[in-house]
Write a protein that holds these residues in place. Sequence first.
Motif, PDB file in Angstrom:
ATOM      1  N   CYS A 282       1.222  -0.972  -0.141  1.00 52.15           N
ATOM      2  CA  CYS A 282       0.224   0.142   0.087  1.00 52.15           C
ATOM      3  C   CYS A 282       1.107   0.958   0.196  1.00 52.15           C
ATOM      4  O   CYS A 282       0.525   2.113  -1.164  1.00 52.15           O
ATOM      5  N   LEU A 283       1.713   1.161   1.350  1.00 51.52           N
ATOM      6  CA  LEU A 283       2.512   2.408   1.253  1.00 51.52           C
ATOM      7  C   LEU A 283       3.698   3.099  -0.247  1.00 51.52           C
ATOM      8  O   LEU A 283       3.892   3.492  -0.586  1.00 51.52           O
ATOM      9  N   GLY A 284       4.062   1.238  -0.654  1.00 53.13           N
ATOM     10  CA  GLY A 284       4.860   1.382  -1.650  1.00 53.13           C
ATOM     11  C   GLY A 284       4.361   2.104  -2.701  1.00 53.13           C
ATOM     12  O   GLY A 284       4.944   3.096  -3.287  1.00 53.13           O
ATOM     13  N   MET A 285       3.434   1.509  -3.420  1.00 50.15           N
ATOM     14  CA  MET A 285       2.573   2.091  -4.325  1.00 50.15           C
ATOM     15  C   MET A 285       2.854   3.738  -3.940  1.00 50.15           C
ATOM     16  O   MET A 285       2.804   3.947  -5.564  1.00 50.15           O
ATOM     17  N   ILE A 286       1.842   4.259  -3.649  1.00 51.25           N
ATOM     18  CA  ILE A 286       1.280   4.992  -3.354  1.00 51.25           C
ATOM     19  C   ILE A 286       2.780   6.375  -3.466  1.00 51.25           C
ATOM     20  O   ILE A 286       3.118   7.447  -3.997  1.00 51.25           O
ATOM     21  N   TYR A 287       3.724   5.713  -2.740  1.00 46.50           N
ATOM     22  CA  TYR A 287       4.892   6.606  -3.229  1.00 46.50           C
ATOM     23  C   TYR A 287       6.044   6.690  -4.205  1.00 46.50           C
ATOM     24  O   TYR A 287       6.459   7.619  -4.782  1.00 46.50           O
ATOM     25  N   CYS A 288       5.639   5.472  -4.671  1.00 49.93           N
ATOM     26  CA  CYS A 288       5.757   5.296  -5.674  1.00 49.93           C
ATOM     27  C   CYS A 288       5.116   5.757  -7.188  1.00 49.93           C
ATOM     28  O   CYS A 288       5.740   6.224  -7.814  1.00 49.93           O
ATOM     29  N   SER A 289       4.205   5.893  -6.336  1.00 53.54           N
ATOM     30  CA  SER A 289       2.702   6.537  -8.276  1.00 53.54           C
ATOM     31  C   SER A 289       2.512   8.006  -7.274  1.00 53.54           C
ATOM     32  O   SER A 289       2.535   8.911  -7.087  1.00 53.54           O
ATOM     33  N   SER A 290       1.361   6.764  -7.067  1.00 56.88           N
ATOM     34  CA  SER A 290       0.427   7.681  -6.789  1.00 56.88           C
ATOM     35  C   SER A 290      -0.599   7.161  -5.711  1.00 56.88           C
ATOM     36  O   SER A 290      -0.912   6.105  -5.959  1.00 56.88           O
ATOM     37  N   ALA A 291      -1.198   7.743  -4.282  1.00 62.48           N
ATOM     38  CA  ALA A 291      -2.865   7.081  -3.658  1.00 62.48           C
ATOM     39  C   ALA A 291      -3.788   6.689  -4.729  1.00 62.48           C
ATOM     40  O   ALA A 291      -4.236   5.350  -4.845  1.00 62.48           O
ATOM     41  N   LEU A 292      -4.125   7.263  -6.762  1.00 63.55           N
ATOM     42  CA  LEU A 292      -4.963   6.712  -7.266  1.00 63.55           C
ATOM     43  C   LEU A 292      -4.629   5.229  -7.717  1.00 63.55           C
ATOM     44  O   LEU A 292      -5.535   4.772  -7.879  1.00 63.55           O
ATOM     45  N   LEU A 293      -3.327   5.315  -8.214  1.00 58.66           N
ATOM     46  CA  LEU A 293      -3.381   3.401  -8.443  1.00 58.66           C
ATOM     47  C   LEU A 293      -3.376   2.851  -7.678  1.00 58.66           C
ATOM     48  O   LEU A 293      -3.456   1.725  -7.517  1.00 58.66           O
ATOM     49  N   PHE A 294      -2.974   3.356  -6.212  1.00 59.68           N
ATOM     50  CA  PHE A 294      -2.833   2.471  -5.030  1.00 59.68           C
ATOM     51  C   PHE A 294      -4.564   1.602  -5.405  1.00 59.68           C
ATOM     52  O   PHE A 294      -4.742   0.661  -5.121  1.00 59.68           O
ATOM     53  N   GLY A 295      -5.483   3.037  -5.113  1.00 55.85           N
ATOM     54  CA  GLY A 295      -7.061   3.109  -4.971  1.00 55.85           C
ATOM     55  C   GLY A 295      -7.838   2.046  -6.016  1.00 55.85           C
ATOM     56  O   GLY A 295      -8.566   0.811  -5.567  1.00 55.85           O
ATOM     57  N   ILE A 296      -6.627   2.251  -8.017  1.00 58.15           N
ATOM     58  CA  ILE A 296      -7.185   1.253  -8.508  1.00 58.15           C
ATOM     59  C   ILE A 296      -6.932   0.036  -8.276  1.00 58.15           C
ATOM     60  O   ILE A 296      -7.487  -0.933  -8.605  1.00 58.15           O
ATOM     61  N   VAL A 297      -5.842  -0.558  -8.407  1.00 56.83           N
ATOM     62  CA  VAL A 297      -5.291  -1.897  -8.105  1.00 56.83           C
ATOM     63  C   VAL A 297      -5.986  -2.625  -7.294  1.00 56.83           C
ATOM     64  O   VAL A 297      -6.586  -3.563  -6.570  1.00 56.83           O
ATOM     65  N   ASN A 298      -6.367  -1.960  -5.755  1.00 59.51           N
ATOM     66  CA  ASN A 298      -6.895  -2.433  -4.587  1.00 59.51           C
ATOM     67  C   ASN A 298      -8.721  -2.479  -5.047  1.00 59.51           C
ATOM     68  O   ASN A 298      -9.487  -3.777  -4.955  1.00 59.51           O
ATOM     69  N   ALA A 299      -9.268  -1.929  -6.108  1.00 61.38           N
ATOM     70  CA  ALA A 299     -10.736  -1.902  -6.992  1.00 61.38           C
ATOM     71  C   ALA A 299     -10.805  -3.065  -7.699  1.00 61.38           C
ATOM     72  O   ALA A 299     -11.331  -4.126  -7.219  1.00 61.38           O
ATOM     73  N   LEU A 300      -9.060  -3.516  -8.130  1.00 60.85           N
ATOM     74  CA  LEU A 300      -9.310  -4.816  -8.824  1.00 60.85           C
ATOM     75  C   LEU A 300      -8.750  -5.464  -8.645  1.00 60.85           C
ATOM     76  O   LEU A 300      -9.411  -7.027  -8.820  1.00 60.85           O
ATOM     77  N   LEU A 301      -8.903  -5.635  -6.683  1.00 54.94           N
ATOM     78  CA  LEU A 301      -8.469  -7.686  -6.077  1.00 54.94           C
ATOM     79  C   LEU A 301      -9.426  -7.412  -5.468  1.00 54.94           C
ATOM     80  O   LEU A 301      -9.520  -8.771  -5.334  1.00 54.94           O
ATOM     81  N   VAL A 302     -11.297  -6.785  -5.757  1.00 54.55           N
ATOM     82  CA  VAL A 302     -11.836  -7.166  -5.608  1.00 54.55           C
ATOM     83  C   VAL A 302     -12.770  -8.527  -5.628  1.00 54.55           C
ATOM     84  O   VAL A 302     -13.151  -9.703  -5.411  1.00 54.55           O
ATOM     85  N   PRO A 303     -12.980  -8.519  -7.346  1.00 54.58           N
ATOM     86  CA  PRO A 303     -13.388  -9.590  -8.065  1.00 54.58           C
ATOM     87  C   PRO A 303     -12.339 -11.187  -7.366  1.00 54.58           C
ATOM     88  O   PRO A 303     -13.545 -12.142  -7.235  1.00 54.58           O
TER      89      PRO A 303
END
Length: 360
Positions: A282-303
């Motif tokens: 979580c924190l690594g993705m936010i710092y290396c990219s953005s909070a929004l990219l983390f949110g997108i990947v997080n949403a992809l994991l739902v199914p």
Amino acid sequence: MDMEIEQEGNYNKPKKLKNFMSIKTLLILIYCIFLSVGQISGVLLVRIYYLQGGKRKWLQSSLLTAGFPIFILPIYISYVKKKTNNNNIRFFVTPKLAIFSAILGILFGICSYLYTIGASYLPVSISSLLSSTSLAFTAIFAYFMVKHKFTHYSVNAVVLMMLGSIILGLHMNGDRPIGESNGQYTLGFVMTIIGAALHGFINAGVEYSHVKAGVVVTFDLVMQIQFLISMFSSLFCIVAMIINRDFQAITREAEEFGLGQRKYYMILALTAISLQSMMIGCLGMIYCSSALLFGIVNALLVPIQQIFSVIFLPESFNSDKWMALAMCLWGFASYFYGEYKDSMTNKVTKNKHATLPDQV
């Protein structure tokens, strides 16, 4: 001669930039794997804990960041490497960043507790869908805190994800454990939504601290920030456990656990490892990219979480959940397309206004 050296330097710049982007892409991929493995396995283990008779909510909350000492290893290796190379040794975390980390760590502890309440009363197939709304909240808070622009695509994503949550809220029958009241189910539902909102605020807050850091964001900085946030979150949860007398109850709860005492401690250990992996991602993705990219990947994991919950837990997947999942994925697709279109537009604009050195 000077002109040749200058041209050679200009020639090497794109190559250096390309190497940097390759390393950054690799780091994002690694953090994505940590996030995926940790989130899917961690959520399932937490639910198993409650289904088999576990009741300690602050104990489970503390497991999210209990593995924070693991960050000492990469920080120490980096320190030794710099000392060997005779580099200037200094701690990258400024006082301002340390204060940000302390605040975010305490908020992480509260967020974890809210999610834990939801996990104790809701099936994974519902709690994961509700948790995915953190993408919508991340977009909202990122708009105010780090000036991410809203588009009709992102607005569409927010509305769809909220509608999915409303559908689940209006049809609360399904995988409710025997003996669980309507009040407990509703409490879990509300706490998960509040937890998702707080999670969205924290995601934007982490990126905000990155913007306001005043130093170059490096791997060392990311590790130190992760260590501080996790440490403050763990300390907050440990204080709550002491007040709630959780430490005294662990032995008794282990003896009464449905799968046996040994598996009780095994599940706690695996949960701590899984959730710490999720935290790193979580924190690594936010710092290396953005909070929004983390949110997108997080949403992809739902199914994916839905599939695993149906396979490994006594849960079903009814029409209401399918509709909410469809809205979640539709919202994700809308948001992702909007971000992709915006990035392509910015790239075209930059190329149009770019001026070659020999044209000056």
